[in-house]
Structures are given as C-alpha cells and as structure tokens.
Design an enzyme around this catalytic site. Structure first.
Site, PDB file in Angstrom:
ATOM      1  N   LYS A 115     -14.758  28.876   7.214  1.00  0.00           N
ATOM      2  CA  LYS A 115     -14.458  28.391   8.568  1.00  0.00           C
ATOM      3  C   LYS A 115     -15.552  28.755   9.556  1.00  0.00           C
ATOM      4  O   LYS A 115     -15.855  27.988  10.480  1.00  0.00           O
ATOM      5  CB  LYS A 115     -13.109  28.937   9.024  1.00  0.00           C
ATOM      6  CG  LYS A 115     -11.934  28.373   8.235  1.00  0.00           C
ATOM      7  CD  LYS A 115     -10.612  28.905   8.748  1.00  0.00           C
ATOM      8  CE  LYS A 115      -9.446  28.310   7.970  1.00  0.00           C
ATOM      9  NZ  LYS A 115      -8.132  28.813   8.453  1.00  0.00           N
ATOM     10  N   LYS A 200      -8.279  21.803  -0.656  1.00  0.00           N
ATOM     11  CA  LYS A 200      -6.840  21.937  -0.430  1.00  0.00           C
ATOM     12  C   LYS A 200      -6.335  20.864   0.532  1.00  0.00           C
ATOM     13  O   LYS A 200      -7.053  20.437   1.433  1.00  0.00           O
ATOM     14  CB  LYS A 200      -6.541  23.327   0.153  1.00  0.00           C
ATOM     15  CG  LYS A 200      -5.063  23.641   0.300  1.00  0.00           C
ATOM     16  CD  LYS A 200      -4.848  24.988   0.970  1.00  0.00           C
ATOM     17  CE  LYS A 200      -5.148  24.926   2.458  1.00  0.00           C
ATOM     18  NZ  LYS A 200      -4.644  26.110   3.177  1.00  0.00           N
ATOM     19  N   LYS A 203      -3.631  21.140   6.756  1.00  0.00           N
ATOM     20  CA  LYS A 203      -2.984  20.536   7.929  1.00  0.00           C
ATOM     21  C   LYS A 203      -3.977  20.027   8.953  1.00  0.00           C
ATOM     22  O   LYS A 203      -3.696  19.100   9.691  1.00  0.00           O
ATOM     23  CB  LYS A 203      -2.071  21.579   8.603  1.00  0.00           C
ATOM     24  CG  LYS A 203      -0.963  22.108   7.730  1.00  0.00           C
ATOM     25  CD  LYS A 203      -0.032  23.036   8.515  1.00  0.00           C
ATOM     26  CE  LYS A 203      -0.728  24.274   9.029  1.00  0.00           C
ATOM     27  NZ  LYS A 203      -1.218  25.150   7.946  1.00  0.00           N
TER      28      LYS A 203
END
Length: 335
Positions: A115, A200, A203
């Site tokens: 990130k 993955k 969201k």
C-alpha cells in the site's frame, strides 16, 4: 468443564463488502454460533482512516457493513457486534503496543509495503497510521483476550505480529495478554479478483469488473462471473492454483458456495462455460437471502443503531479491565 474459546474479528469499511468478505469471513463468523461474551465482531472504522478517504463515505459504509453483518446471519443474542471507534479501549491500548513494537517489524508487513508503494506512486504520500495500523489491529484483538481470530489469508501476518507483541509484553511486564491464533476457512480463505486472479477480491479496487459485491443484483453477478478470466490450456478444467489461478478461483468459489471439494468439482467439467454458469448460479443463490434480509434491515436503521450501541457497551465492559491491567503493568499511575 471445557470453556469456549473467545473469538474476535473485524472488517474495514473502505468499500462495499464483497463475496470474498462473505465466504472468507462473515459466513465463518455466523457458523461460530457462540455467546455475546465469546464472539466479538467489529466494523473497524479507524482502520479506514489510514488512506485518503471521504468522511461521509466512511460513515455510510460503516452503517452498511454493520447492516450486512446482521443480514449475513450474525445474531446479537449470540455475539457482540459493534463499531471500533465507539470503544475507546482500542486506541488506549494501541499506544502501549506501539511502545512494544519496533519500526523494523512494522515495515516488514507485506500489506504496508504494497500500500505504501501505491501511495507513493499516486503522490498521496504515506500516512504514519498506515505503518502503525497492525498495532491497532493487535490492540483490537488483545483488548478482549481473544484466543481465536477468524481472518482471511492476507491477514495472517498481522495476527502473527499480534502474537509476538503479546508474548513480548508479557515477558517484559508480567502476564497481561492472552496469545491468540489465526483460524482460516477450509476453502475460499482468499477469494481472488475475477479479472485478476493473482490479486485478492478487494473492497477498494478502482475497477469493480472482477469484484462481486454482496449487494450486486443477480444479473450483475452473472455478467461478472461469465466474464471472469480463465487460463490458457487444452487439458480441460483442472484445479491448480499455481498454473491455472483463474480456474482455481472459480472452483474455490463454487466449492465454498456448495460445500464441495474444488479438485473433485473440476472433474465434472469439460469446459469453462458450464463451470462459469454453475458458479454464477451458486453465488446468486448464496447471496439471495442475505440481500433480502439487508433490504428489511435497511428500512429500520434505528434497530441497527440499537444493536451497535448495546454491542459497544458490552465490548467496553469486556475490554476495560484488560486495558487497565496493561496500563498498570507497563508502569502508569492509576487515575
């Protein structure tokens, strides 16, 4: 008499909840079927502040996540459901654990490195909270003396850090914390993006083409599944995560929805089209009762708020003695 292990887990309101959240977490939580004192589930809204965000969106997604928790089958009579920021003990304990963790071990966290790299590329800069949020996650867990932490595969490293911090604190200041362990579902522990099966199903992805959201309409679900990326090869449908990740992801999803074994299911297909149709049908049927219950709950927001308010009070009563004990152990004066 054997006591029931206490479990704790949470989900960040950084985006609309996905099929991965349901198969890898929510359904596992519901299956626990315990008591309010032995099962605690949380909307971890403070974790959503580690990256650029819109305040109104965080509030909206937090309410939606809590409603989906209930719609998925979590019963407030059998578990404690609350919002992280409503219980001050999380942030009280986080600072003590920051004084226990090291800079090096936090910078080795895989999610931080991934990130942080993205944030630097976008020019947003890396917030300090992104580095320290695994410590807040450790506080979330340790404050409740949780013994088991149901998580997806991507969170296993953070639970290992939690274990390390608990052991280190106990060794330095006397036994204070229960040392937890991660528990993973047998299949679909990590549901992958339908368009990028090496990533993955998250969201907060910018493109939702490969993500099945829990509130997607049946037609949308079918379209996304039918457009899922598969793999080159002329040897039919084979379950191999390494060489055939796209097909393996579809088989994992089908297995999780139907209770089958992905390798065994693969033997029943000669082509991708039939597999995709069956996966789409299975996902639609799994989501149908959840979506119907969500529509009912969304029409009565006061009931959801009542559940969260009562859950926070119960969580506070469980966490406060543990955190107070940690304050005394580390050398702070009692007020």
């Amino acid at each position: 008499m054997k006591t029931t292990p206490r479990i704790f887990s949470g989900i960040k309101p950084t985006g609309h909840l996905t099929l991965g959240n349901y198969l890898g977490a929510l359904r596992q939580w519901v299956a626990a079927d315990r008591t309010p004192e032995s099962a605690l589930f949380c909307v971890v809204d403070l974790h959503a502040l580690t990256v650029e965000h819109e305040p109104a969106r965080v509030r909206r997604l937090s309410r939606q996540a809590a409603t989906l928790f209930l719609a998925a089958g979590l019963d407030p009579q059998r578990c404690t459901l609350f919002v992280q920021s409503h219980v001050d003990e999380h942030t009280r304990l986080a600072y003590l654990l920051e004084c226990t963790a090291t800079d090096g071990e936090l910078r080795r966290m895989i999610q931080y490195r991934e990130k942080a790299a993205k944030a630097q590329v976008s020019g947003e800069g890396v917030r300090l909270s992104l580095l320290t949020y695994p410590v807040l996650m450790a506080a979330d867990i340790l404050a409740y003396e949780a013994q088991e932490v149901p998580v997806g595969e991507d969170q296993r490293q953070h639970v290992e850090l939690t274990r390390d911090l608990a052991v280190r604190f106990n060794q330095r200041y006397g036994h204070t914390f229960t040392v937890p362990k991660a528990t993973l579902p047998a299949v679909a522990a990590r549901v992958m993006d339908l368009q990028d099966p090496m990533s993955k199903m998250g969201k907060s992805h910018e493109s939702g083409a490969g993500i099945v959201y829990l509130l997607d309409e049946p037609g949308v679900v079918r379209k996304k599944v039918m457009r899922a990326v598969t793999d080159s090869g002329d040897d039919g449908v084979v379950y191999d995560r390494d060489s055939r990740p796209g097909v393996a992801n579809l088989l994992d999803i089908l297995a999780a929805c139907t209770g089958g074994d992905p390798a065994v299911l693969a033997d029943g297909y000669s082509g991708y089209g039939a597999l995709k149709r069956d996966v789409a049908d299975a996902v639609v049927e799994v989501l149908r009762p959840l979506q119907e219950r969500h529509a009912e709950l969304a029409g009565d927001p006061a009931e959801v708020e009542k559940v969260l308010r009562e859950g926070a009070e119960r969580a506070r009563q469980l966490a406060r003695p543990v955190v107070d004990r940690a304050y005394r152990a580390i050398g702070l004066l009692e007020p």
